[in-house]
Scaffold this motif. Structure first.
Motif, PDB file in Angstrom:
ATOM      1  N   ALA A 195      13.192   2.531  19.752  1.00 53.35           N
ATOM      2  CA  ALA A 195      11.951   2.486  18.980  1.00 53.35           C
ATOM      3  C   ALA A 195      11.452   1.058  18.880  1.00 53.35           C
ATOM      4  O   ALA A 195      10.262   0.790  19.042  1.00 53.35           O
ATOM      5  CB  ALA A 195      12.198   3.047  17.586  1.00 53.35           C
ATOM      6  N   GLU A 196      12.408   0.147  18.698  1.00 50.70           N
ATOM      7  CA  GLU A 196      11.999  -1.253  18.534  1.00 50.70           C
ATOM      8  C   GLU A 196      11.369  -1.794  19.811  1.00 50.70           C
ATOM      9  O   GLU A 196      10.309  -2.424  19.797  1.00 50.70           O
ATOM     10  CB  GLU A 196      13.222  -2.077  18.143  1.00 50.70           C
ATOM     11  CG  GLU A 196      12.845  -3.426  17.605  1.00 50.70           C
ATOM     12  CD  GLU A 196      14.062  -4.313  17.314  1.00 50.70           C
ATOM     13  OE1 GLU A 196      13.894  -5.325  16.626  1.00 50.70           O
ATOM     14  OE2 GLU A 196      15.183  -3.970  17.780  1.00 50.70           O
ATOM     15  N   ASN A 197      11.993  -1.438  20.909  1.00 52.31           N
ATOM     16  CA  ASN A 197      11.454  -1.886  22.203  1.00 52.31           C
ATOM     17  C   ASN A 197      10.060  -1.324  22.426  1.00 52.31           C
ATOM     18  O   ASN A 197       9.123  -2.038  22.798  1.00 52.31           O
ATOM     19  CB  ASN A 197      12.365  -1.427  23.351  1.00 52.31           C
ATOM     20  CG  ASN A 197      13.634  -2.291  23.390  1.00 52.31           C
ATOM     21  OD1 ASN A 197      13.605  -3.411  22.859  1.00 52.31           O
ATOM     22  ND2 ASN A 197      14.706  -1.763  23.949  1.00 52.31           N
TER      23      ASN A 197
ATOM     24  N   ILE B  65       7.074   5.678  15.889  1.00 56.39           N
ATOM     25  CA  ILE B  65       6.096   4.601  16.048  1.00 56.39           C
ATOM     26  C   ILE B  65       4.733   5.274  15.962  1.00 56.39           C
ATOM     27  O   ILE B  65       4.473   6.255  16.647  1.00 56.39           O
ATOM     28  CB  ILE B  65       6.252   3.861  17.380  1.00 56.39           C
ATOM     29  CG1 ILE B  65       7.644   3.212  17.391  1.00 56.39           C
ATOM     30  CG2 ILE B  65       5.154   2.826  17.575  1.00 56.39           C
ATOM     31  CD1 ILE B  65       7.993   2.602  18.733  1.00 56.39           C
ATOM     32  N   ALA B  66       3.921   4.715  15.142  1.00 54.79           N
ATOM     33  CA  ALA B  66       2.608   5.351  14.938  1.00 54.79           C
ATOM     34  C   ALA B  66       1.511   4.293  14.836  1.00 54.79           C
ATOM     35  O   ALA B  66       1.802   3.116  14.661  1.00 54.79           O
ATOM     36  CB  ALA B  66       2.635   6.143  13.645  1.00 54.79           C
TER      37      ALA B  66
ATOM     38  N   ARG C 145       8.470   3.534  11.610  1.00 54.89           N
ATOM     39  CA  ARG C 145       9.112   4.012  10.386  1.00 54.89           C
ATOM     40  C   ARG C 145      10.459   4.629  10.698  1.00 54.89           C
ATOM     41  O   ARG C 145      10.633   5.196  11.774  1.00 54.89           O
ATOM     42  CB  ARG C 145       8.255   5.083   9.729  1.00 54.89           C
ATOM     43  CG  ARG C 145       6.967   4.561   9.254  1.00 54.89           C
ATOM     44  CD  ARG C 145       6.297   5.690   8.458  1.00 54.89           C
ATOM     45  NE  ARG C 145       4.918   5.315   8.258  1.00 54.89           N
ATOM     46  CZ  ARG C 145       3.897   5.910   8.857  1.00 54.89           C
ATOM     47  NH1 ARG C 145       4.109   6.929   9.663  1.00 54.89           N
ATOM     48  NH2 ARG C 145       2.665   5.485   8.643  1.00 54.89           N
ATOM     49  N   VAL C 146      11.264   4.556   9.713  1.00 56.51           N
ATOM     50  CA  VAL C 146      12.579   5.170   9.916  1.00 56.51           C
ATOM     51  C   VAL C 146      12.692   6.338   8.938  1.00 56.51           C
ATOM     52  O   VAL C 146      12.468   6.161   7.754  1.00 56.51           O
ATOM     53  CB  VAL C 146      13.690   4.134   9.622  1.00 56.51           C
ATOM     54  CG1 VAL C 146      15.059   4.745   9.816  1.00 56.51           C
ATOM     55  CG2 VAL C 146      13.533   2.919  10.487  1.00 56.51           C
TER      56      VAL C 146
ATOM     57  N   LYS D  72       4.998   5.254   1.102  1.00 55.74           N
ATOM     58  CA  LYS D  72       6.454   5.197   1.172  1.00 55.74           C
ATOM     59  C   LYS D  72       6.923   4.634   2.513  1.00 55.74           C
ATOM     60  O   LYS D  72       7.767   3.770   2.587  1.00 55.74           O
ATOM     61  CB  LYS D  72       6.998   6.618   0.944  1.00 55.74           C
ATOM     62  CG  LYS D  72       8.486   6.643   0.811  1.00 55.74           C
ATOM     63  CD  LYS D  72       8.970   8.044   0.499  1.00 55.74           C
ATOM     64  CE  LYS D  72      10.515   7.990   0.462  1.00 55.74           C
ATOM     65  NZ  LYS D  72      11.064   8.995   1.323  1.00 55.74           N
ATOM     66  N   TYR D  73       6.304   5.158   3.570  1.00 53.79           N
ATOM     67  CA  TYR D  73       6.686   4.687   4.912  1.00 53.79           C
ATOM     68  C   TYR D  73       6.443   3.209   5.073  1.00 53.79           C
ATOM     69  O   TYR D  73       7.212   2.486   5.651  1.00 53.79           O
ATOM     70  CB  TYR D  73       5.903   5.466   5.972  1.00 53.79           C
ATOM     71  CG  TYR D  73       6.423   6.893   6.149  1.00 53.79           C
ATOM     72  CD1 TYR D  73       5.537   7.886   6.501  1.00 53.79           C
ATOM     73  CD2 TYR D  73       7.753   7.198   5.965  1.00 53.79           C
ATOM     74  CE1 TYR D  73       6.011   9.183   6.645  1.00 53.79           C
ATOM     75  CE2 TYR D  73       8.229   8.468   6.123  1.00 53.79           C
ATOM     76  CZ  TYR D  73       7.348   9.487   6.459  1.00 53.79           C
ATOM     77  OH  TYR D  73       7.806  10.745   6.600  1.00 53.79           O
ATOM     78  N   GLU D  74       5.350   2.770   4.555  1.00 58.31           N
ATOM     79  CA  GLU D  74       5.034   1.347   4.665  1.00 58.31           C
ATOM     80  C   GLU D  74       6.121   0.506   4.011  1.00 58.31           C
ATOM     81  O   GLU D  74       6.541  -0.495   4.549  1.00 58.31           O
ATOM     82  CB  GLU D  74       3.687   1.055   3.992  1.00 58.31           C
ATOM     83  CG  GLU D  74       2.568   1.214   4.963  1.00 58.31           C
ATOM     84  CD  GLU D  74       1.226   1.035   4.314  1.00 58.31           C
ATOM     85  OE1 GLU D  74       0.261   1.075   5.039  1.00 58.31           O
ATOM     86  OE2 GLU D  74       1.164   0.844   3.077  1.00 58.31           O
ATOM     87  N   ASP D  75       6.568   1.013   2.860  1.00 61.22           N
ATOM     88  CA  ASP D  75       7.632   0.279   2.173  1.00 61.22           C
ATOM     89  C   ASP D  75       8.884   0.205   3.016  1.00 61.22           C
ATOM     90  O   ASP D  75       9.623  -0.770   2.971  1.00 61.22           O
ATOM     91  CB  ASP D  75       8.006   0.990   0.874  1.00 61.22           C
ATOM     92  CG  ASP D  75       6.925   0.757  -0.139  1.00 61.22           C
ATOM     93  OD1 ASP D  75       6.083  -0.127   0.139  1.00 61.22           O
ATOM     94  OD2 ASP D  75       6.914   1.453  -1.178  1.00 61.22           O
ATOM     95  N   GLU D  76       9.094   1.271   3.786  1.00 62.00           N
ATOM     96  CA  GLU D  76      10.353   1.340   4.522  1.00 62.00           C
ATOM     97  C   GLU D  76      10.248   0.734   5.923  1.00 62.00           C
ATOM     98  O   GLU D  76      11.083   0.935   6.774  1.00 62.00           O
ATOM     99  CB  GLU D  76      10.767   2.811   4.648  1.00 62.00           C
ATOM    100  CG  GLU D  76      11.247   3.377   3.329  1.00 62.00           C
ATOM    101  CD  GLU D  76      11.372   4.867   3.383  1.00 62.00           C
ATOM    102  OE1 GLU D  76      11.001   5.453   4.384  1.00 62.00           O
ATOM    103  OE2 GLU D  76      11.860   5.432   2.377  1.00 62.00           O
TER     104      GLU D  76
END
Ligand code: ADP
Length: 863
Positions: free
Chosen positions: A37-39, A76-77, A68-69, A114-118
């Motif tokens: 995901a990071e790549n 990835i969005a 997001r995890v 919430k996702y943004e926080d994470e």
């Protein structure tokens, strides 16, 4: 707390309302591994940033690349999009670069936040299977976003729910507060209404009571006139019919009189206006008055009243004799009224053991009859006002008043009854004992306590036993013979000193028997009648009886009888008599009568100023005639109003004689006005009235009159009043003092001649008076001490007033003055013991002189 919660909710609501409309996002890929995901994330960033058009759109519309995890994978969005076109344009480019990318429906803003926080730095490879993600991914993503939306809606719903609930509650509370306030105002209004109704009611009641009171007392006077006049007319010659009609008028008038009196009394008690008196009285006199009152009310009938007075009952008591008498009169009157023939018994006793030095006593009065009795269901009702089990002449208020009066005396009034057999009313009251230190209740000359043989013949057992007890008190031996035995034979009477025989039994055989006894050994015969019977004035009674007595008898009357029969004898037997108290009072009174006061004696008060308010011209003339040569200045007013006017004209009077019933303004009102004016209130007012009924006298005293003098006026009674209220004229005192100077040394404080003159010039009689004085007052210091210790200053004044008068009478002027200082002392300021000490020393001196005087006289007499 509640407010903070509400604020938070409002904040949420604000956010939700102000947010732009969100069009969903682009899911670039879903990855099982973080590194992938990071790549991909970096790759995406790099590539899209390289695309200038995308870069411009990103600048303008503010979407971002996000990683997001979630629990099991990373996403990835690109988001957020608010414009569908923008999203489509970006999606077209992204799809080319990441073929597995897809468009996502709207996620909830909450989840987005919430996702943004994470957000975390992304890494790891995209997994093929991750695109199981391709199959699962959109599903999962949709689940998440729809979950977010549901939660958001639930929160909003909850918020609104709470808001509505709160608003609802608020409104409800407001409505309730408003309702309560309304109710409160209504209650206040009602309360106000009730208060004013109450006040109005009280006003009306007071007014009504006042009106009723006024009306009844107004009625009192004409009724008295009716009764009095018809009584008077009935004694003159009338036809039978007229006489009967007048009798009806009289008895109706009397009945109305009684009702009105009862009503007045009842109202007075109920309105708390009746104050009980506390005076010294003799129980025997009280009982005599009770019987007189009963006789006045009841038509003669074959009923006898018997008093059984226990030995331990003190003769002199302290309380309200008029009101106690009223209760007893009612009880005896009822008992007599509700029986046809027989005996009504009144037992008087104490309900506990006598104690040394006791000052109070609880007395029990039990009135027993064998009349009609009272039904069980009526027992509780008879004390209620106006209750009558059968129509009688009474007002139906008698027992109600008695009960109220008993309450005022802290006593109890009860009844036991058996229907058809009779009733017993029991009254218990606490009274003071007046002669605490007197050992003997009834004082006889010691020698009169002789074992005389006495026979009592009566047909009523109780009456005979009661009389036996009274006679035994004076140490006599008493036999009883029941009346029935006389039917067969007349008992032997010759051995007896006295025979008491019932009037009905004083028949011819008895008289014959008595005639046969020699005059010297014949007993003294006392015929005993009943106050309720028609008197049998037979010739036999007139000729043979030494005395005629009326039942009910009491100790005092027996004492008087013994004194009458044997008093003189005992005085001559041992030379001295120690007579006290009742006896002395009686003796002094008798002596005064013996002395035959004439109108000349009024000159002792010469210089005094008297105002007489009297409307009757004959009475005016009588007064003028009596006082003409006395040196007393007499002014006459025709009615109460005129008397007031004369007083206002600043004439100083020493005494006012006030007729009770007068036109324009009666004596009661005039006296009330005099007594309420501080200028005149100290002038003694003596009522002149034809009535001697205790109730009437009580009424006079209640209106402020100081004393009462019965009409027609008797010289001795008037003299007594003058003695009590007028200063002896200076002249007499000066003469007395001059005389005192000429006495032998040591006797200045006592003027024998003056005393002798007042005793009608009879030395033997005067010697008796002196002895009586001695025995009566030699212990007065200890009596004063006891009264002062208990702060009974009214009693101190009463006793000192007596001593003042009597001492002056016998010529002991200094003692009279010393008594006067006690009588006029203000004990709140003056030291009682100093005054008493002075009194004691004068008394000691006086008694010494009296003793010398008596010894001297005795010696002279013997010579
Ligand atoms: P009244 O003035 O009518 O006698 P009271 O209040 O004195 O009124 O008595 C109320 C009622 O109590 C009487 O009417 C009578 O019914 C009953 N009562 C009172 N005393 C007696 C008694 N000794 N024997 C029978 N009944 C009595």
């Amino acid at each position: 707390m509640r407010n903070i919660f509400m604020l938070l909710l409002l904040l949420c609501l604000y956010t939700s309302v102000t947010a732009k409309e969100y069009m969903g996002n682009i899911i670039v890929g879903t990855y099982a591994k973080y590194a992938a995901a990071e790549n991909n994330y970096k790759d995406l960033q790099k590539r899209l940033d390289a695309d200038k058009r995308i870069h411009r759109l990103k600048e303008k519309h503010g979407f971002r690349y996000i990683s997001r995890v979630s629990d099991h994978y990373s996403i990835i969005a690109i988001e957020p999009f608010y414009d569908d076109h923008v999203r489509s344009a970006v999606f077209a480019v992204v799809k080319k670069l990441f073929p597995k990318a897809y468009l996502n429906t709207l996620p909830s803003k909450t989840l987005l936040a919430k996702y943004e926080d994470e957000r975390i730095p992304v890494g790891g490879a995209e997994t093929g299977t991750g695109m199981t993600a391709s199959a699962d991914g959109p599903q999962t993503s949709e689940k998440l976003s729809s979950g977010n939306t549901a939660l958001q809606w639930a929160a909003v719903a909850l918020f609104f729910g709470l808001l509505f609930f709160h608003l609802f509650q608020h409104r409800r509370q407001k409505a309730r507060i408003a309702a309560l306030e309304h109710e409160n105002t209504q209650l206040k209004e009602q309360n106000g209404d009730l208060q004013s109704i109450n006040a109005e009611h009280e006003r009306t009641m007071n007014l009504r009571e006042e009106m009723l009171g006024k009306m009844t007392s107004k009625l009192h006077k004409p009724m008295k006139e009716i009764v009095g006049k018809s009584r008077h007319v009935l004694t003159s010659e009338l036809s039978e019919q007229q006489s009967n009609e007048l009798k009806t008028i009289k008895s109706s008038g009397e009945m109305m009189f009684e009702i009105v009196d009862d009503l007045l009394d009842f109202m007075k008690i109920r309105s708390g206006k009746l104050a009980l008196k506390n005076s010294i009285f003799n129980i025997n006199h009280l009982l005599d008055n009770v019987v007189k009152a009963v006789i006045d009310r009841i038509h003669r009938k074959d009923v006898e009243v018997v008093f059984e007075i226990e030995k331990g009952v003190p003769a002199k008591l302290i309380g309200d004799p008029v009101r106690l008498g009223q209760i007893l009169t009612n009880l005896i009157e009822n008992a007599v009224k509700f029986m046809d023939q027989g005996e009504v018994r009144m037992f008087v006793g104490r309900n506990d053991e006598a104690k040394e030095g006791e000052e109070e006593i609880v007395l029990v009065f039990a009135v027993t009859d064998n009349g009609i009795g009272i039904k069980e269901e009526e027992i509780d009702q008879i004390f209620a006002p106006f209750y009558q089990s059968r129509e009688t002449d009474g007002s139906g208020l008698g027992l109600a008043i008695s009960k109220e009066l008993t309450g005022l005396m802290n006593g109890q009034l009860g009844v036991r009854s058996s229907y058809g057999e009779g009733s017993e009313f029991t009254l218990t009251v606490t009274l003071g004992i007046a002669g605490v230190n007197e050992k003997r209740q009834y004082r006889l000359p010691d020698s009169a306590y002789k074992k005389r043989e006495i026979l009592v013949i009566d047909y009523h057992d109780h009456a005979a036993t009661a009389l036996k007890k009274m006679l035994e008190y004076f140490h006599n031996n008493v036999d009883i013979i029941p009346g029935v035995e006389l039917k067969n034979s007349v008992p032997e009477m010759s051995g007896y000193d006295m025979v008491f025989i019932s009037e009905k039994l004083f028949t011819f055989p008895v008289v014959k028997h008595l005639h046969h006894i020699e005059a010297e050994t014949r007993p003294k015969i006392v015929v005993v009648g009943s106050m309720l019977h028609k008197p049998l004035r037979t010739n036999a009674v007139k000729q043979m009886a030494d005395k005629r007595l009326m039942k009910p008898l009491n100790q005092q009357r027996i004492l008087e009888l013994i004194i009458e029969f044997y008093g003189q004898e005992s005085a001559t037997e041992d030379g001295t008599i120690s007579v006290m108290d009742e006896m002395t009072e009686l003796a002094l009174k008798a002596q005064r009568q013996k002395r035959e006061i004439t109108k000349e004696n009024f000159s002792e008060f010469s210089g005094a100023k008297i105002l007489a308010a009297e409307d009757n011209e004959i009475n005016q003339k009588v007064l003028q005639g009596l006082l003409k040569e006395s040196g007393i200045k007499l002014s006459i007013a025709g009615d109460g109003k005129e008397a007031l006017q004369m007083l206002k004209e600043n004439r100083e009077y020493d005494l006012i004689l006030m007729d009770a019933n007068m036109p324009v303004m009666d004596g009661y009102e005039a006296t009330e006005r005099i007594k309420s004016n501080p200028k005149f209130s100290k002038i003694p007012v003596v009522a002149l009235s034809g009535s001697t009924m205790p109730e009437d006298i009580d009424m006079m005293l209640e209106h402020g009159m100081d004393d009462h003098m019965a009409k027609p006026i008797q010289i001795s009674a008037m003299y007594e009043i003058f003695e009590k209220y007028l200063e002896r004229s200076r002249k007499t005192e000066e003469v007395a003092q001059e005389a005192a100077v000429h006495q032998r040394s040591g006797k200045e404080l006592y003027v024998y001649e003056d005393g002798l003159k007042r005793a009608g010039g009879d030395p033997a009689l005067f010697a008796e008076v002196l002895l009586e004085f001695r025995s009566l007052y030699s212990h007065s210091v200890s009596a004063f001490e006891a009264m002062m210790a208990k702060q009974q200053y009214a009693l101190v004044k009463q006793l000192s007033l007596d001593i003042k008068g009597v001492a002056a009478n016998i010529g002991a002027y200094r003692l009279s003055k010393a008594a006067e200082t006690l009588q006029t002392a203000d004990f709140s300021k003056e030291d009682g013991s100093t005054l008493l000490e002075r009194y004691r020393s004068v008394l000691v001196d006086t008694l010494k002189v009296l003793d010398e005087q008596l010894t001297e006289r005795k010696a002279v007499a013997k010579v």
